[in-house]
Motif scaffolding. Sequence first.
Motif, PDB file in Angstrom:
ATOM      1  N   GLU A   1     -11.065 -11.395 -53.031  1.00 37.57           N
ATOM      2  CA  GLU A   1     -11.079 -12.156 -54.452  1.00 37.57           C
ATOM      3  C   GLU A   1      -9.829 -12.653 -54.857  1.00 37.57           C
ATOM      4  O   GLU A   1      -8.825 -11.826 -54.579  1.00 37.57           O
ATOM      5  CB  GLU A   1     -11.803 -11.108 -55.174  1.00 37.57           C
ATOM      6  N   GLY A   2      -9.699 -13.692 -55.159  1.00 36.13           N
ATOM      7  CA  GLY A   2      -8.343 -14.262 -55.723  1.00 36.13           C
ATOM      8  C   GLY A   2      -7.493 -14.940 -54.671  1.00 36.13           C
ATOM      9  O   GLY A   2      -6.550 -15.572 -54.698  1.00 36.13           O
ATOM     10  N   GLU A   3      -8.057 -14.881 -53.490  1.00 34.43           N
ATOM     11  CA  GLU A   3      -7.357 -15.605 -52.323  1.00 34.43           C
ATOM     12  C   GLU A   3      -7.442 -16.867 -52.099  1.00 34.43           C
ATOM     13  O   GLU A   3      -8.685 -17.541 -52.570  1.00 34.43           O
ATOM     14  CB  GLU A   3      -7.804 -14.760 -50.898  1.00 34.43           C
TER      15      GLU A   3
ATOM     16  N   MET B   1      -8.285 -17.889 -59.070  1.00 39.34           N
ATOM     17  CA  MET B   1      -9.587 -18.161 -58.513  1.00 39.34           C
ATOM     18  C   MET B   1      -9.625 -18.112 -56.943  1.00 39.34           C
ATOM     19  O   MET B   1      -8.697 -18.179 -56.234  1.00 39.34           O
ATOM     20  CB  MET B   1      -9.733 -19.784 -58.770  1.00 39.34           C
ATOM     21  N   THR B   2     -10.865 -17.562 -56.545  1.00 40.73           N
ATOM     22  CA  THR B   2     -10.899 -17.529 -54.942  1.00 40.73           C
ATOM     23  C   THR B   2     -11.069 -19.027 -54.309  1.00 40.73           C
ATOM     24  O   THR B   2     -11.921 -19.660 -54.957  1.00 40.73           O
ATOM     25  CB  THR B   2     -11.998 -16.586 -54.648  1.00 40.73           C
ATOM     26  N   MET B   3     -10.288 -19.465 -53.464  1.00 43.47           N
ATOM     27  CA  MET B   3     -10.555 -20.818 -53.121  1.00 43.47           C
ATOM     28  C   MET B   3     -10.439 -20.717 -51.693  1.00 43.47           C
ATOM     29  O   MET B   3      -9.659 -20.311 -50.820  1.00 43.47           O
ATOM     30  CB  MET B   3      -9.350 -21.594 -53.759  1.00 43.47           C
ATOM     31  N   VAL B   4     -11.212 -21.813 -51.044  1.00 44.07           N
ATOM     32  CA  VAL B   4     -11.209 -22.260 -49.733  1.00 44.07           C
ATOM     33  C   VAL B   4     -10.781 -23.856 -49.781  1.00 44.07           C
ATOM     34  O   VAL B   4     -11.819 -24.588 -50.232  1.00 44.07           O
ATOM     35  CB  VAL B   4     -12.506 -21.904 -49.171  1.00 44.07           C
TER      36      VAL B   4
ATOM     37  N   ILE C   1     -16.193 -18.580 -56.851  1.00 37.42           N
ATOM     38  CA  ILE C   1     -15.338 -19.215 -55.297  1.00 37.42           C
ATOM     39  C   ILE C   1     -15.458 -20.627 -55.647  1.00 37.42           C
ATOM     40  O   ILE C   1     -16.607 -21.339 -56.163  1.00 37.42           O
ATOM     41  CB  ILE C   1     -16.105 -18.776 -54.577  1.00 37.42           C
ATOM     42  N   MET C   2     -14.514 -21.323 -55.106  1.00 33.92           N
ATOM     43  CA  MET C   2     -14.334 -22.728 -55.085  1.00 33.92           C
ATOM     44  C   MET C   2     -14.104 -23.460 -53.788  1.00 33.92           C
ATOM     45  O   MET C   2     -13.058 -22.813 -53.271  1.00 33.92           O
ATOM     46  CB  MET C   2     -13.333 -23.478 -56.246  1.00 33.92           C
ATOM     47  N   LEU C   3     -14.843 -24.244 -53.504  1.00 39.96           N
ATOM     48  CA  LEU C   3     -14.809 -24.832 -52.059  1.00 39.96           C
ATOM     49  C   LEU C   3     -14.310 -26.243 -52.304  1.00 39.96           C
ATOM     50  O   LEU C   3     -14.629 -26.848 -52.899  1.00 39.96           O
ATOM     51  CB  LEU C   3     -16.003 -24.805 -51.307  1.00 39.96           C
ATOM     52  N   PHE C   4     -13.083 -26.554 -51.521  1.00 49.76           N
ATOM     53  CA  PHE C   4     -12.778 -28.007 -51.669  1.00 49.76           C
ATOM     54  C   PHE C   4     -12.752 -28.582 -50.357  1.00 49.76           C
ATOM     55  O   PHE C   4     -12.022 -28.117 -49.453  1.00 49.76           O
ATOM     56  CB  PHE C   4     -11.133 -27.734 -52.303  1.00 49.76           C
ATOM     57  N   ASP C   5     -13.505 -29.696 -50.192  1.00 44.56           N
ATOM     58  CA  ASP C   5     -13.567 -30.192 -48.777  1.00 44.56           C
ATOM     59  C   ASP C   5     -12.439 -31.576 -48.912  1.00 44.56           C
ATOM     60  O   ASP C   5     -12.917 -32.534 -49.217  1.00 44.56           O
ATOM     61  CB  ASP C   5     -15.030 -30.552 -48.624  1.00 44.56           C
ATOM     62  N   GLU C   6     -11.226 -31.439 -48.224  1.00 48.39           N
ATOM     63  CA  GLU C   6     -10.325 -32.670 -48.444  1.00 48.39           C
ATOM     64  C   GLU C   6     -10.207 -33.475 -49.596  1.00 48.39           C
ATOM     65  O   GLU C   6     -10.697 -34.657 -49.756  1.00 48.39           O
ATOM     66  CB  GLU C   6     -10.714 -33.598 -47.285  1.00 48.39           C
ATOM     67  N   PRO C   7     -10.036 -32.527 -50.923  1.00 47.03           N
ATOM     68  CA  PRO C   7     -10.102 -33.376 -52.259  1.00 47.03           C
ATOM     69  C   PRO C   7      -9.380 -34.397 -52.687  1.00 47.03           C
ATOM     70  O   PRO C   7      -9.447 -35.133 -53.330  1.00 47.03           O
ATOM     71  CB  PRO C   7      -9.734 -32.136 -53.084  1.00 47.03           C
TER      72      PRO C   7
END
Length: 244
Positions: free
Chosen positions: A30-32, A191-194, A161-167
């Motif tokens: 969490e939060g990573e 925010m937990t983000m990948v 959780i937020m996922l970003f694909d080459e934003p």
Amino acid sequence: MADTKVVVQNLKKSFGDNEVLKGIDMEITEGEVVCIIGPSGSGKSTFLRCLNGLEEITGGTVLVDKVDITNPKTDINKVREEIGMVFQHFNLFPHLTVSENITLAPVELKRMTKEDAHKKALDLLKTVGLSEKAEVYPNSLSGGQKQRVAIARALAMNPDIMLFDEPTSALDPEMVGEVLEVMKKLAKDGMTMVVVTHEMGFAREVGDRVIFMDGGYIVEQGTPEEVFQNTQHPRTQDFLNKVL
Ligand code: ADP
Ligand code: MG
């Protein structure tokens, strides 16, 4: 101790004969903020899509908040509501205004009344620096503005959780910074983000952990310092030499 948000064990994904993910193990706390780097075709997007059930996985398990998303009994739509995703190509609805783009999901899914959703949309637009754009249509916005709206839209569902694909990959260079700033703020707020990214500066500065993927494997991972300054694997070094 922060909670573990995501546990991935021996994740495999094939498209026909093409094994794209060959056994990925990963835990996300969490939060990573986890930044994934690696060459084109290495399976980064497929991996992200496996995290929110957009791809049916071939083997292994994916637990999100201890829920096994590969279990047929799991309500995957419910899990997806907890996970926001931002894509390279914004994917805004062109026939809806900015505020309608943002309120669509929470209103349709009956999470909020129209009025509350609108209020929240205005708050989110303030957060991404676009207060004055609520009632315009996406086609009047720059790429950087569109992507900030897309981030606001993903946040409207209050994801964990937020996922970003080459934003930022589809943006003109002068617009990359404004999007990264918004992401940086999100990270700072816990925010937990990948984040799949080619922005090594962002990975270095904002990432808690950097993962280098190649050929469907995690080849190397560590703190930004470990991966960028004290690179262990020649394939990672080779990649970094090309992009830095
Ligand atoms: P990356 O995001 O690292 O560039 P991808 O995850 O997009 O890599 O793709 C990895 C591999 O998976 C590529 O060989 C790609 O052709 C293949 N692939 C991705 N999506 C599909 C799909 N829907 N059908 C068939 N092959 C796919
Ligand atoms: Mg990709």
